[in-house]
Design a protein around this motif. Structure first.
Motif, mmCIF file in Angstrom:
data_model
loop_
_atom_site.group_PDB
_atom_site.id
_atom_site.type_symbol
_atom_site.label_atom_id
_atom_site.label_comp_id
_atom_site.label_asym_id
_atom_site.label_seq_id
_atom_site.Cartn_x
_atom_site.Cartn_y
_atom_site.Cartn_z
ATOM 1 N N GLN A 182 12.522 2.983 11.870
ATOM 2 C CA GLN A 182 12.775 2.711 10.449
ATOM 3 C C GLN A 182 11.460 2.595 9.676
ATOM 4 O OE1 GLN A 182 15.820 -0.261 9.726
ATOM 5 N NE2 GLN A 182 14.917 -0.831 7.767
ATOM 6 N N ALA A 183 10.485 1.923 10.297
ATOM 7 C CA ALA A 183 9.186 1.751 9.645
ATOM 8 C C ALA A 183 8.466 3.086 9.496
ATOM 9 C CB ALA A 183 8.334 0.764 10.434
ATOM 10 N N CYS A 184 8.558 3.935 10.499
ATOM 11 C CA CYS A 184 7.912 5.256 10.418
ATOM 12 C C CYS A 184 8.516 6.094 9.297
ATOM 13 C CB CYS A 184 8.041 5.994 11.751
ATOM 14 S SG CYS A 184 6.856 5.436 12.993
ATOM 15 N N ALA A 185 9.837 5.999 9.139
ATOM 16 C CA ALA A 185 10.490 6.737 8.059
ATOM 17 C C ALA A 185 9.985 6.254 6.704
ATOM 18 C CB ALA A 185 12.000 6.566 8.155
ATOM 19 N N PHE A 186 9.803 4.923 6.586
ATOM 20 C CA PHE A 186 9.291 4.370 5.333
ATOM 21 C C PHE A 186 7.839 4.796 5.097
ATOM 22 C CE2 PHE A 186 6.853 0.939 3.269
ATOM 23 C CZ PHE A 186 7.424 1.016 1.998
ATOM 24 N N ILE A 187 7.014 4.673 6.131
ATOM 25 C CA ILE A 187 5.596 5.039 5.998
ATOM 26 C C ILE A 187 5.452 6.517 5.631
ATOM 27 C CG2 ILE A 187 3.415 5.285 7.256
ATOM 28 C CD1 ILE A 187 4.261 2.747 8.854
ATOM 29 N N GLY A 188 6.347 7.348 6.179
ATOM 30 C CA GLY A 188 6.310 8.774 5.865
ATOM 31 C C GLY A 188 6.612 9.086 4.410
ATOM 32 N N SER A 189 7.208 8.110 3.705
ATOM 33 C CA SER A 189 7.588 8.350 2.312
ATOM 34 C C SER A 189 6.515 7.925 1.316
ATOM 35 C CB SER A 189 8.884 7.581 1.999
ATOM 36 O OG SER A 189 8.631 6.178 1.928
ATOM 37 N N ILE A 190 5.425 7.294 1.808
ATOM 38 C CA ILE A 190 4.409 6.783 0.879
ATOM 39 C C ILE A 190 3.212 7.735 0.799
ATOM 40 C CG2 ILE A 190 5.127 4.402 1.283
ATOM 41 C CD1 ILE A 190 2.778 3.983 3.084
ATOM 42 N N GLU A 191 2.288 7.413 -0.105
ATOM 43 C CA GLU A 191 1.130 8.275 -0.336
ATOM 44 C C GLU A 191 0.350 8.499 0.968
ATOM 45 O OE1 GLU A 191 -0.002 9.772 -3.061
ATOM 46 O OE2 GLU A 191 1.673 9.100 -4.308
ATOM 47 N N PRO A 192 -0.043 9.751 1.261
ATOM 48 C CA PRO A 192 -0.744 10.050 2.521
ATOM 49 C C PRO A 192 -1.991 9.187 2.736
ATOM 50 C CG PRO A 192 -0.076 12.079 1.455
ATOM 51 C CD PRO A 192 0.249 10.971 0.485
ATOM 52 N N ARG A 195 -1.142 5.914 4.455
ATOM 53 C CA ARG A 195 -0.335 5.898 5.679
ATOM 54 C C ARG A 195 -1.090 5.380 6.897
ATOM 55 N NH1 ARG A 195 2.364 11.862 4.978
ATOM 56 N NH2 ARG A 195 3.523 11.389 3.073
ATOM 57 N N ASP A 196 -2.344 5.806 7.080
ATOM 58 C CA ASP A 196 -3.084 5.464 8.297
ATOM 59 C C ASP A 196 -3.147 3.957 8.528
ATOM 60 O OD1 ASP A 196 -3.469 8.054 8.912
ATOM 61 O OD2 ASP A 196 -5.598 8.138 8.374
ATOM 62 N N ARG A 197 -3.407 3.225 7.434
ATOM 63 C CA ARG A 197 -3.535 1.770 7.556
ATOM 64 C C ARG A 197 -2.248 1.154 8.104
ATOM 65 N NH1 ARG A 197 -3.463 -2.083 2.683
ATOM 66 N NH2 ARG A 197 -3.136 -0.144 1.571
ATOM 67 N N HIS A 198 -1.109 1.621 7.599
ATOM 68 C CA HIS A 198 0.160 1.035 8.016
ATOM 69 C C HIS A 198 0.565 1.515 9.412
ATOM 70 C CE1 HIS A 198 0.567 -0.796 4.147
ATOM 71 N NE2 HIS A 198 0.611 0.358 3.521
ATOM 72 N N ILE A 199 0.237 2.754 9.757
ATOM 73 C CA ILE A 199 0.539 3.255 11.100
ATOM 74 C C ILE A 199 -0.219 2.442 12.148
ATOM 75 C CG2 ILE A 199 0.073 5.183 12.662
ATOM 76 C CD1 ILE A 199 2.596 5.637 11.176
ATOM 77 N N GLU A 200 -1.493 2.138 11.866
ATOM 78 C CA GLU A 200 -2.288 1.338 12.808
ATOM 79 C C GLU A 200 -1.683 -0.048 12.996
ATOM 80 O OE1 GLU A 200 -6.284 1.308 11.407
ATOM 81 O OE2 GLU A 200 -6.580 3.453 11.717
ATOM 82 N N ARG A 201 -1.265 -0.681 11.891
ATOM 83 C CA ARG A 201 -0.657 -2.013 11.982
ATOM 84 C C ARG A 201 0.674 -1.946 12.729
ATOM 85 N NH1 ARG A 201 -0.001 -6.959 11.099
ATOM 86 N NH2 ARG A 201 1.746 -7.921 10.026
#
Length: 205
Positions: free
Chosen positions: A178-188, A191-197
């Motif tokens: 679910q989080a990946c789907a959300f992160i995929g919808s935000i500004e590129p 994304r990296d910061r949230h993927i790492e967290r």
């Protein structure tokens, strides 16, 4: 202009409703006003702190936080967001730490962001509201929370995580998807910061 538009009161005992306020009039509409905004006129402001009720504004003001305004106990409106935009570019949301406060905050975040405001979220521990927190722990503790405030999308991800038991592998995987789907919808660029967290939080690479 600092003139009285209406009145608000809080029931002292356990009666209902908890708050009793002036109804809408030709001059006063809760949707289009912010408590304490008149105190900001003429100031050079870096930001505003948005709280839920007038007691929070008063409590913060008494401890030296003089740039707080309140949404008069209603869900944040587009009219109020536009009012804020006339004064500042950045707004800190400081709603109560209980579930009702967090849900109200989520509804207001997108409205503020939609007006082009830089939105940050102050997260209070132990279910405290801003008034309780600042009275118990002081101005310095409030400033520390403000310094550590979350961005709009970081708060949404943290709030999303609360719906899952991350000690359970299946729940953790559901949250990650679910989080990946959300992160995929935000500004590129964000994304990296949230993927790492998210990787640290779930244990998935």
């Amino acid at each position: 202009n600092g003139r009285v538009l209406g009145f608000g009161a809080r029931v002292i005992d356990s009666g209902n409703p908890k708050y009793i306020n002036t109804g809408d009039t030709a001059l006063y509409n809760k949707r289009g006003n912010l408590y304490g905004l008149n105190l900001q006129k003429g100031k050079k402001l870096d930001d505003l702190v948005m709280v839920e009720g007038y007691m929070d504004v008063i409590g913060l003001f008494e401890t030296g936080v003089t740039n707080a305004v309140a949404s008069l106990g209603t869900a944040l409106t587009e009219e109020q967001a536009r009012l804020i935009k006339r004064y500042v570019e950045r707004v800190y949301i400081a709603y109560d730490g209980d579930a009702a406060g967090q849900n109200a905050m989520l509804r207001g975040l997108d409205i503020l962001s939609g007006e082009g405001l830089d939105v940050r979220v102050i997260v209070f521990p132990d279910g405290l509201d801003p008034d309780e927190f600042v009275r118990e722990r002081g101005r310095d503790a409030f400033d520390a929370l403000k310094e550590a405030a979350l961005s709009l999308n970081a708060f949404k991800l943290e709030n999303m995580a609360r719906a899952f038991s991350l000690d359970n592998e299946n729940e953790r995987e559901r949250f990650a998807k679910q989080a990946c789907a959300f992160i995929g919808s935000i500004e590129p660029i964000e994304r990296d910061r949230h993927i790492e967290r998210l990787a640290r939080l779930t244990g998935y690479p």
